[in-house]
Design an enzyme around this catalytic site. Structure first.
Site, PDB file in Angstrom:
ATOM      1  N   ASN A 480       0.819  -1.210   0.000  1.00  0.00           N
ATOM      2  CA  ASN A 480       0.000   0.000   0.000  1.00  0.00           C
ATOM      3  C   ASN A 480       0.858   1.267   0.000  1.00  0.00           C
ATOM      4  O   ASN A 480       1.725   1.428   0.864  1.00  0.00           O
ATOM      5  CB  ASN A 480      -0.902  -0.005   1.249  1.00  0.00           C
ATOM      6  N   GLU A 481       0.612   2.135  -0.978  1.00  0.00           N
ATOM      7  CA  GLU A 481       1.190   3.478  -1.019  1.00  0.00           C
ATOM      8  C   GLU A 481       2.720   3.461  -0.934  1.00  0.00           C
ATOM      9  O   GLU A 481       3.327   4.290  -0.257  1.00  0.00           O
ATOM     10  CB  GLU A 481       0.600   4.343   0.109  1.00  0.00           C
ATOM     11  N   LEU A 482       3.339   2.549  -1.642  1.00  0.00           N
ATOM     12  CA  LEU A 482       4.784   2.411  -1.566  1.00  0.00           C
ATOM     13  C   LEU A 482       5.503   3.330  -2.548  1.00  0.00           C
ATOM     14  O   LEU A 482       6.542   3.898  -2.215  1.00  0.00           O
ATOM     15  CB  LEU A 482       5.181   0.954  -1.823  1.00  0.00           C
TER      16      LEU A 482
END
Length: 953
Positions: A480-482
């Site tokens: 997530n959201e890397l």
């Protein structure tokens, strides 16, 4: 249930010999901590918190501020010790294994007082050979699993000499630090929508398995069945006319004999009729794993479709392994329920043909089911409980019924929770809900030492193989959201000179470790390394790692990837120019309060007011960033955002009854949330006809993990907030979407369709004052015919709101009501699938669609609304609730069981429609579904209200 001995055949009833399998689930356990002088009955699957609560050592972990008060449980070590395990076979030639499907998380395991192993991954399946320990056992055969405190151990790991560090802010710290060093549910250490219990326990089933391997006995511990088109490659659209390939792989305890055969049988899961049988070819025997393939005639099978796009045809596929000393002997047999479908996330380059049709250059970013692009409508799924053993199939069934009831066809199963249980995929298979799934990494960067990478690899192999057969499985994402948050924002801001280093480390984990794991175990499912990204720059299967990420290599004027959007400046909520322009919206949202009926189960009556200390501290937006138990400064910001938005756009509640006032304030925060999400969803859906060719919107978030202010549309008790009704309405196949540009003052009204064929209809637009009187709009024809293309939008009407004198409108005393009626065909309506995606000739069944929407030139807070004269009566003959608006326009008309009634907490009722607009003289008859409660007393407590009620004392 006590520890129980189960005699099982060696996979089929005709087997001559038997295995001894002891199911360790149930009671027959003790939970201990000698240092704390605690010894209570335990159970499996469970967590220490749950068994301590059951034994009345602690109170309800979810009550009040117990997430703070019970931190002593988190800091302690806990041991689960079994009763003596009886009837184990100790004769020569018996192999004995311990099999755990889930240990949470740091453990030291002993059997017969002898050390067996240590574990450090919540998400792996562990098997240990204890044959020699059992053969030498001179004490009672007792299994002991000691769990270390995860926050303590991760702190020790972080403090090791030479341990990797990251730039400031890269690890988003919620409560407990150092979650990056443990393969455990990341949200167990806290998140902005949930508590930090960091629980410990045997959280999934466990067994003792005994085999006579000289008799060719084996035990199936996992299997991977993959269905894909001939020639299909991951992440690329396959040939929809090709035959199917069945690739079956079976993992066992024990050893397969040298020469084995694999046979398959495929049966219609509804009729139980056999569709096909055969033998798999290219069988490869790896001793503890065997695999083979078969070519299946595509004409023999009907396709599986997501809800709203066709039927959910399922087949039971059985693969049997035979051979050994007797060639006809059945060694193992595995059943999987599957569906024939292809699902691809198309991130390929925009073609010249697309550009000629008006699509902006860049890359695609949309899903295709069985070769057909579709609009993904849905939300983000988070862990439904901090303690997964409490999550039952019945609970997920109720939740997923609400997903279907909300007109959603896809859920993004968010990273940083836990991998979804098999029953969740089973239910999604049946209902037609696509599950975009993610590996459990998020909002941080992670270690890349060899031990960590190998631990992750084994975790991923197990999980990919476990769920690969489900047709609801839509995608694997690395985390997530890397890319958009961690690399492009946080690292690039705090340590730009080290961006290349951390990008390389990111690729080692998410491209060089996880991508081969997916590609090596599935050809039917695609992969991307991060949930929000700009797509790949290149996908080349001649390369060792086929995917090269685009990152920020962007061409001006081109559009890439998916988007998220969180803007807590409420003044910009309805400014469509502030919304992102992308191909797909995978996260967006704003928080709201749960209702009074839900709050009653979590806090004391004395805390039932908007800014009570308990309610404020249960609001983890904004997060404390540590173990601060008096996070008033940050939490008050989140409370203030809800308050400001409510005051800005709606009449402010000021009721003399404190409970009624609290209820009204909670409801008003939900009104803003619903209004805001609706504005975004209709904008994104209209984007299907814009240059960005936007084909998906998944709002944040579907459900709650506990009772608190969050972004959820369904609260912890299962009650639909206003948002879920609003999303249900704006997710119907054809909608009217008013889009107001605050800069140009132009109001454009679109017809939007996600059907696969063109639809035609009429849009009736009426301007009225709040009393319901029709207003004359110069040079405007209220009835407008339109045609909208497949997966498209079309402009039907436009108004320049900068000059209200064109009609003599008073902004505070005017509302536009738009009623759409259209005729179109649902995909696959009235036909059965024959292995190809539907064409317009297949969609012969016409359906009439209706939709109503509104636009107010002034916020309702300043609008001259009047009493609509609402009433509600229960129609016993038809078992419906009849709502009337006698006097005026009713905005956000809302039915509920009166929350000031003490029994309201015991009832969860979902109405057919809610949060709607009514004109004076209009009557609506609404059905309902009772998800919780019994009897009929609650029916007398149903009330109706609108925003007008906020003006009442």
């Amino acid at each position: 249930m006590q520890l129980q001995k189960i005699l099982l055949s060696s996979a089929v009833a005709s087997a001559a010999s038997a295995r001894n399998v002891v199911d360790l689930s149930g009671n027959g356990w003790t939970l201990e901590n000698p240092e704390l002088n605690v010894s209570v009955p335990g159970s499996v699957p469970s967590h220490a918190h749950l068994d301590l609560y059951k034994a009345q050592i602690i109170g309800d972990p979810y009550y009040g501020l117990n997430d703070f008060n019970l931190r002593w449980v988190v800091w302690a070590n806990w041991t689960y010790k079994s009763d003596s395990i009886q009837d184990l076979d100790t004769t020569n030639g018996t192999s004995t294994y311990l099999l755990f499907n889930g240990l949470d998380t740091f453990t030291s395991i002993s059997f017969c007082d002898q050390h067996v192993a240590a574990t450090n991954n919540q998400f792996r399946q562990y098997a240990f050979d204890i044959s020699s320990i059992l053969s030498e056992c001179s004490v009672d055969p007792v299994l002991s699993v000691n769990f270390g405190s995860a926050p303590k151990i991760t702190a020790d790991i972080a403090a090791e000499p030479g341990q990797e560090t990251w730039p400031f802010g890269v690890e988003n710290i919620y409560e407990f630090e150092h979650r990056i060093f443990v393969r455990k549910e990341q949200s167990d250490f806290g998140w902005d929508w949930g508590p930090a219990f960091a629980p410990a326990g045997i959280w999934q089933p466990a067994w003792v398995v005994q085999l006579k391997e000289q008799n060719d006995e084996v035990y199936v511990k996992n299997a991977d069945f993959d269905l894909y088109r001939e020639g299909q490659l991951n992440n690329l659209p396959p040939d929809q006319g090709a035959n199917w390939i069945l690739n079956a792989s079976i993992d066992i305890l024990g050893t397969f004999p040298k020469d084995v055969t694999m046979k398959y049988r495929i049966m219609d899961s509804t009729s139980n009729k056999t569709v096909s049988t055969g033998t798999l070819s290219n069988v490869t025997n790896g001793d503890d794993v065997v695999w083979g393939t078969a070519v299946l005639n595509s004409a023999d099978y009907e396709l599986w479709w997501p809800t709203g796009l066709g039927g959910q045809q399922l087949y039971n596929i059985t693969v049997e392994v035979t051979g050994g000393s007797n060639n006809n002997k059945s060694i193992a047999s595995v059943d999987r329920r599957m569906g024939f479908r292809t699902i691809v996330l198309n991130m390929g380059q925009i073609t010249n043909d697309q550009i000629a049709e008006g699509v902006a250059p860049g890359n695609n970013w949309h899903f295709e089911i069985n070769g057909h692009p579709f609009y993904a409508k849905g939300s983000n799924f988070i862990p439904p409980d901090a303690f997964w053993p409490r999550v039952t199939p019945a609970r997920i069934r109720i939740l997923f019924d609400s997903v279907i009831g909300g007109n959603q066809n896809m859920l993004r199963v968010w990273a940083s929770g836990a991998y979804s249980p098999d029953f969740m995929y089973d239910i999604a298979d049946e209902l037609g809900i696509l599950l975009w799934s993610e590996f459990e990494f998020g909002d941080a960067l992670y270690p890349i030492d060899k031990e960590f990478l190998e631990n992750v690899r084994q975790e991923a192999v197990y999980q990919v193989r476990r769920v690969n057969h489900h047709p609801s499985m839509a995608l694997w994402a690395g985390g997530n959201e890397l890319e958009n948050l961690e690399l492009a924002d946080l690292v690039n801001t705090s340590a730009p000179d080290e961006l290349d280093r951390y990008t390389r480390e990111y690729e080692i984990l998410f491209l060089e470790t996880l991508l081969p794991t997916v590609y090596g175990n599935s050809k039917s499912i695609g992969y991307m390394p991060s949930s929000t990204n700009n797509g790949y720059l290149e996908l080349n299967f001649s390369l060792p790692i086929p995917m090269i990420e685009r990152y920020q290599n962007l061409t001006p004027g081109s559009i890439y990837g998916d988007t998220d959007h969180y803007d807590y400046d409420a003044t910009q909520a309805f400014n469509i120019s502030s919304y992102p322009t992308g191909r797909f919206a995978n996260e967006f949202g704003y928080h709201s309060m749960p209702g009074l009926a839900t709050w009653r189960g979590a806090v004391a009556d004395s805390d039932l007011h908007f800014n009570s200390s308990t309610i404020v501290l249960r609001n983890h937006h904004y997060v404390p960033g540590g173990l601060n138990t008096s996070n008033f400064a940050n939490a008050s910001k989140g409370m203030g955002e809800m308050t400001f938005a409510a005051q800005l756009y709606y009449p402010t509640p000021n009721k003399s009854n404190s409970l009624a006032n609290f209820s009204a304030w909670c409801h008003t925060t939900q009104l803003f949330q619903a209004d805001f999400y609706k504005s975004q969803i209709q904008y994104y859906r209209a984007g299907s006809g814009f240059a960005n060719r936007q084909l998906g919107s998944l709002y944040w978030q579907l459900e709650d993990i506990w009772q608190a202010p969050t972004w959820a549309s369904i609260d912890y008790d299962g009650r639909w907030k206003v948002l879920h009704y609003a999303a249900k309405d704006i997710y119907v196949p054809i909608i009217v979407a008013p889009l107001y540009n605050v800069t140009t003052k132009i109001l454009d009204v679109y017809a939007v369709s996600d059907l696969w064929d063109k639809a035609s209809g009429t849009l009736d637009i009426t301007w009225v004052d709040w009393s319901g009187k029709t207003l004359s709009v110069t040079n405007d024809t209220s009835s407008k015919d339109f045609t909208v293309g497949p997966l498209n939008s079309t402009l039907v009407a436009s108004y320049d709101m900068s000059d209200l004198t064109f009609s003599g409108l008073n902004a505070t005393n005017a509302v536009m009501l738009a009623n759409l009626t259209a005729t179109g065909s649902l995909p696959n309506a009235g036909s059965s699938s024959n292995g190809t995606y539907p064409t317009s000739t297949m969609n012969s069944s016409a359906t009439t669609f209706t939709h109503t929407n509104f636009f107010t030139p002034a916020p309702l807070a300043s609008a001259a609304i009047v009493d609509p004269g609402l009433s509600v009566d229960y129609d016993q003959d038809n078992d419906k609730f009849v709502v009337k608006a006698e006097n005026a326009v009713s905005m956000w008309t809302w039915l509920e069981v009166d929350e000031t009634w003490e029994g309201s907490s015991d009832v969860v009722v979902l109405f057919d429609n809610n949060g709607f607009v009514m004109r004076p003289g209009e009557t609506r008859s609404l059905g309902y579904k009772l998800d919780k409660g019994s009897g009929n007393d609650w029916k007398e407590k149903v009330v109706v209200m609108s925003v007008w009620d906020n003006t009442l004392q």
